[in-house]
Each structure stands twice: as structure tokens, then as C-alpha cells.
Design a protein around this motif. Structure first.
Motif, PDB file in Angstrom:
ATOM      1  N   GLN A 294       0.844  -1.205   0.000  1.00  0.00           N
ATOM      2  CA  GLN A 294       0.000   0.000   0.000  1.00  0.00           C
ATOM      3  C   GLN A 294       0.878   1.254   0.000  1.00  0.00           C
ATOM      4  O   GLN A 294       0.449   2.310  -0.458  1.00  0.00           O
ATOM      5  N   ALA A 295       2.092   1.165   0.558  1.00  0.00           N
ATOM      6  CA  ALA A 295       2.985   2.330   0.582  1.00  0.00           C
ATOM      7  C   ALA A 295       3.885   2.387  -0.646  1.00  0.00           C
ATOM      8  O   ALA A 295       4.403   3.449  -0.989  1.00  0.00           O
ATOM      9  N   ILE A 296       4.069   1.255  -1.323  1.00  0.00           N
ATOM     10  CA  ILE A 296       4.995   1.212  -2.467  1.00  0.00           C
ATOM     11  C   ILE A 296       4.278   1.553  -3.783  1.00  0.00           C
ATOM     12  O   ILE A 296       4.749   2.381  -4.564  1.00  0.00           O
ATOM     13  N   LEU A 297       3.150   0.889  -4.038  1.00  0.00           N
ATOM     14  CA  LEU A 297       2.549   1.019  -5.379  1.00  0.00           C
ATOM     15  C   LEU A 297       2.067   2.431  -5.733  1.00  0.00           C
ATOM     16  O   LEU A 297       2.184   2.824  -6.906  1.00  0.00           O
ATOM     17  N   PRO A 298       1.552   3.237  -4.775  1.00  0.00           N
ATOM     18  CA  PRO A 298       1.183   4.602  -5.181  1.00  0.00           C
ATOM     19  C   PRO A 298       2.390   5.403  -5.687  1.00  0.00           C
ATOM     20  O   PRO A 298       2.225   6.409  -6.372  1.00  0.00           O
ATOM     21  N   ARG A 299       3.607   4.967  -5.356  1.00  0.00           N
ATOM     22  CA  ARG A 299       4.807   5.666  -5.815  1.00  0.00           C
ATOM     23  C   ARG A 299       5.327   5.112  -7.140  1.00  0.00           C
ATOM     24  O   ARG A 299       6.249   5.678  -7.733  1.00  0.00           O
TER      25      ARG A 299
END
Ligand code: AMP
Ligand code: GLY
Length: 432
Positions: A294-299
Motif C-alpha cells: 500500500q505504501a509502495i505502489l502509489p509511488r
């Protein structure tokens, strides 16, 4: 393409959300999904471990790509079954998935490949385990061999605690067959970080780093959970450490799996302890982390579907990932009582208001939709996630959104992301 995501948590929501953005995606299904996923994909009522049911569905709907969220079906061999049926699926075969499915396998594999990890002993006999414990220096870590939903690891400060852990795992069998064997390993001091690599058997792409918050309470106090929040990137991982992780951990895994005749495809998640001697492996997982994803893919600016296809088709050497420079923070909101007993069926309010906070996404984990209401249905309920220029901004926005959401007995940590500060301060002092 018609794409099927398997699973029902926050990780599967962010996977579905990112897959939906790809121009390659025409139809998106999720089995079984949750309240949030049902807003963006067709949810189908097939359980993640019902491999036969999933094959039947994939054939009927002519699914072009299946993406597996949780470890259970991977360790049970879903990839082998799909491939036998000529269905394209992203993930490792059953043998390679043993890296997560068996801690004994993983430790012996690391030992054979000279991958840095804590020293260990394995036991399949309770009397041998008990008599060895009395000769050990504490603290030590006792681990059930098989899958135990993240609960099979006990850090023991003294002999009494270790005897209790061994007894629970091997005699009382609280994790069933997962406790047939145990690993007893040296306790490592340091800070944890997660590195995920997408692998095609030979080539790989590293994803940006992230850090989970495993304990239930602020300042890493209390029992372990599935993860109470995450942020990316994790400034503890310098360029130099990245290189070490590649050459000492990721590349040896790839070569070792090739030698075993079971090339690794899919996501390799290395849970690391950054110690004074360098990064050491605590565990391998063979899937995306939850809540790290959830913290990696938006980036991630690159197309996730294209990345997964490149893994399936063994052409990752042609892929170069692009990343948003901003930081991302995911705060998990959980049901009061989790990771112990908790109540379900509480109505969640404030979701629309929270969504109004800039660059914020609400990923659902344990939720279900009933008429137009969203109710809690699990321990980890939501992953409230924000992008921000700098970690401080991302934290500020994520908590702004969290503060707009409510449900009876909701609980969350207030310190997600704050560990990054000391590394940023440290770095700026070094530069000066
Ligand atoms: P694992 O499922 O093996 O990653 O273990 C769960 C958690 O237990 C890890 O995230 C660490 O916080 C802790 N842990 C596992 N192994 C060790 C170790 N050898 N030394 C210190 N902590 C550990
Ligand atoms: N966040 C820990 C895991 O996915 O296993």
C-alpha cells in the motif's frame, strides 16, 4: 486483458487499484475481494485457497493474467496447477514458494547460498530441542517451520520463555502441522526494512524500499500483528546498502533457485534486519507485503501489469521501473482488540471526507459492503495512505484523513513513519 486478483485484504485492494490504471486492463475480477475492492472490480465469491474453483473460474472467464495476493495458495502450488492448464499466472512455483512455506527450507537454502542470516538450529524432536535450549545464550528466537499467519515467531528472553514456546509449537501444536519442526535462531539487533524484487527466473527489478510497523502499539511495544502501517522509501537503506542487498541476497537466491531446478518467478520479499555487520535476512516471503505494498505502489509510475507480464514471459531485463519522488505513508486502522479478539460489523463513517484530503487513498482490508454502508469485517480494517513531498507531509496528510474516519473501538498507531526522521537527520549531518 482480463485480470484476476486473488485475496481479500488491503494488499489486494492496492493491487487491484494499480492494475485498474493500466491501459492493458479491460476486465478486472477479484476473488473473493472486500467492500473497497467491489467498487473497482467484479468480486466473485471464491475463497483464495479454493484452487480448483479458481481454475474453473479463470477458464470460464478466459482470464489472461492471475495475480495471487496471499502466500497460502502459492505454497499450496496454485502456480503449478494454473500453468498445467495453460493459464498465465504471476508468482513462484510450489517448490520455490517453500522459501516462505518452510523456515527450515529457507534457512538451509540461505546457508547453502552463503546468504547473511542469523545462525540457527533445526529440531523435529521435542526432547532434543529441550535439552539444547538449556545450553543456549539468550535472547533467542523460536520459529514454527510452516505457515502460521505471521504468528509463529517468538522472541524468548530466557529459558522459561523458550521452553514454553517450544511446548506450545511442538506439543500443543497451536499451529498444527506448521509446528512439526522448529527453527531456533540467534537474536539479531538492528532495524527492520523490507525489500521486494520482481523476478523472472533470471533477471529482476527491485522495488523501492519500505518499512513495516509490526507491533500493535506506538514505539514498537506489544504483540506482533500483520503490520500496523508502512512507509516508502525507507531512508535507512542507502545506495550502498541496496547494492549489498542485491549482491549478497537477491542474486544468490536467483542463482540458488536455478541450481535447484526451480527458477524463482514472481515477488521475492526479503524481510531484513540492518545490523552493525550489514543487512541480514529475517525471513523470505514469496508475495507482495501487506501493508508495504500500500505504501509502495502509489509511488510506482510504471505499469504494474506490464511488469508482471514481463516476469511471466521472462523478459524483465528490458524493464526499468520509474518512481514518484514523493514519500508514501500507509496508516492501518484496526478493530479494537486486534491482534487478539475483536468485534465485527461496525459501521465506518467519514470515508468520503477522508478521500478529500489531497493525494490520499483509502485501501480497504477487513470491510464489507452492505447496501450503501461499509462495515468492518476483520482485524485490520483500512489502510489510509497519502503521498507527500517529504515524509513529514505524507504523515501529516495520512493522519488528517485518519482523523476523519471513525468506527466503534477503532484503533491505530500514531507514530507510523516517524522512524524515518532519525535517518534523514543523520544523513543531513553527514552531508554537512
Ligand atoms: P519473521 O516472520 O521470521 O519475519 O519474524 C517476525 C518478526 O519477528 C520479524 O519481523 C522480527 O521483528 C522478529 N524476528 C524474527 N527473527 C528475528 C531474529 N533472528 N532476531 C530478532 N528479531 C527477529
Ligand atoms: N508486512 C509483513 C508481511 O507482509 O508479511
Amino acid at each position: 486483458m482480463r485480470i484476476l486478483v486473488i485475496g481479500s485484504g488491503g494488499r489486494e485492494h492496492v493491487l487491484a487499484w494499480k492494475i485498474k490504471q493500466s491501459p492493458l486492463t479491460k476486465e478486472l475480477y477479484c476473488a473473493p475481494g472486500n467492500g473497497g475492492i467491489s467498487e473497482i472490480a467484479h468480486c466473485v465469491d471464491i475463497k483464495a485457497d479454493d484452487i480448483k474453483g479458481l481454475v474453473k473460474f479463470a477458464k470460464e472467464k478466459k482470464i489472461d493474467l492471475t495475480v495471487v495476493g496471499p502466500e497460502g495458495p502459492l505454497v499450496a502450488g496454485i502456480v503449478d496447477v494454473f500453468e498445467k492448464e495453460k493459464l498465465r499466472i504471476f508468482g513462484p512455483c510450489r517448490e520455490a514458494a517453500q522459501l516462505e512455506g518452510s523456515k527450515v527450507f529457507a534457512k538451509e537454502f540461505m546457508y547453502d547460498c552463503n546468504i547473511p542470516t542469523a545462525s540457527f538450529q533445526r529440531f523435529d524432536n521435542i526432547d532434543e530441542a529441550r535439552s539444547s535450549l538449556s545450553r543456549m545464550t539468550f535472547p533467542i528466537v523460536v520459529k514454527a517451520d510452516g505457515l502460521a499467519a505471521g504468528k509463529g515467531v517468538v522472541i524468548c528472553q530466557n529459558l522459561k520463555e523458550a521452553e514454553k514456546a517450544v511446548d506450545e509449537i511442538m506439543v500443543q501444536k497451536i499451529f498444527d502441522e506448521a509446528g512439526q519442526q522448529i527453527v531456533v535462531e540467534e537474536y539479531l539487533e538492528g532495524e527492520e526494512v523490507s525489500i521486494l524484487a520482481v523476478i523472472d527466473g533470471e533477471s529482476y527489478c527491485l522495488l523501492d524500499s519500505s518499512q513495516d510497523h509490526k507491533r500493535i502499539f506506538d514505539d514498537d511495544i506489544g504483540p506482533n500483528t500483520g503490520g500496523m502501517g508502512a512507509y516508502s522509501p525507507a531512508p535507512i537503506l542507502t545506495e550502498k546498502l541496496y547494492k549489498t542487498v542485491e549482491s549478497r541476497i537477491i542474486e544468490p537466491v536467483i542463482r540458488g533457485m536455478q541450481r535447484n531446478g526451480t527458477p524463482f518467478k514472481g515477488v521475492l520479499y526479503a524481510g531484513l534486519m540492518v545490523t552493525a555487520e550489514g543487512p541480514m535476512v529475517l525471513e523470505f516471503n514469496v508475495r507482495f507485503g501487506d501493508p508495504e505494498t500500500q505504501a509502495i505502489l502509489p509511488r510506482m509510475k510504471s505499469d504494474l501489469v506490464e511488469l508482471m507480464l514481463a516476469s511471466c514471459e521472462e523478459r524483465l531485463d528490458t524493464v526499468k521501473l520509474r518512481w514518484d519522488k514523493r514519500s508514501c505513508v500507509c496508516v492501518v486502522m484496526s478493530s479494537g482488540g486486534y491482534p487478539g479478539e475483536y468485534e465485527k460489523g461496525k459501521e465506518i463513517s467519514g470515508l468520503k471526507e477522508a478521500q478529500q484530503v489531497p493525494d490520499t487513498f483509502i485501501f480497504h482490508a477487513g470491510t464489507k459492503k452492505e447496501d450503501s454502508r461499509i462495515l468492518t469485517s476483520g482485524g485490520r480494517v483500512l489502510g489510509v495512505t497519502s503521498l507527500g513531498m517529504g515524509i513529514e507531509k505524507a504523515i501529516e496528510q495520512a493522519y488528517q484523513a485518519v482523523d476523519k474516519i471513525n468506527f466503534d473501538r477503532c484503533f491505530f498507531r500514531r507514530d507510523i513513519g516517524s522512524k524515518a526522521f532519525k535517518w534523514i537527520r543523520h544523513r543531513s549531518q553527514v552531508v554537512r
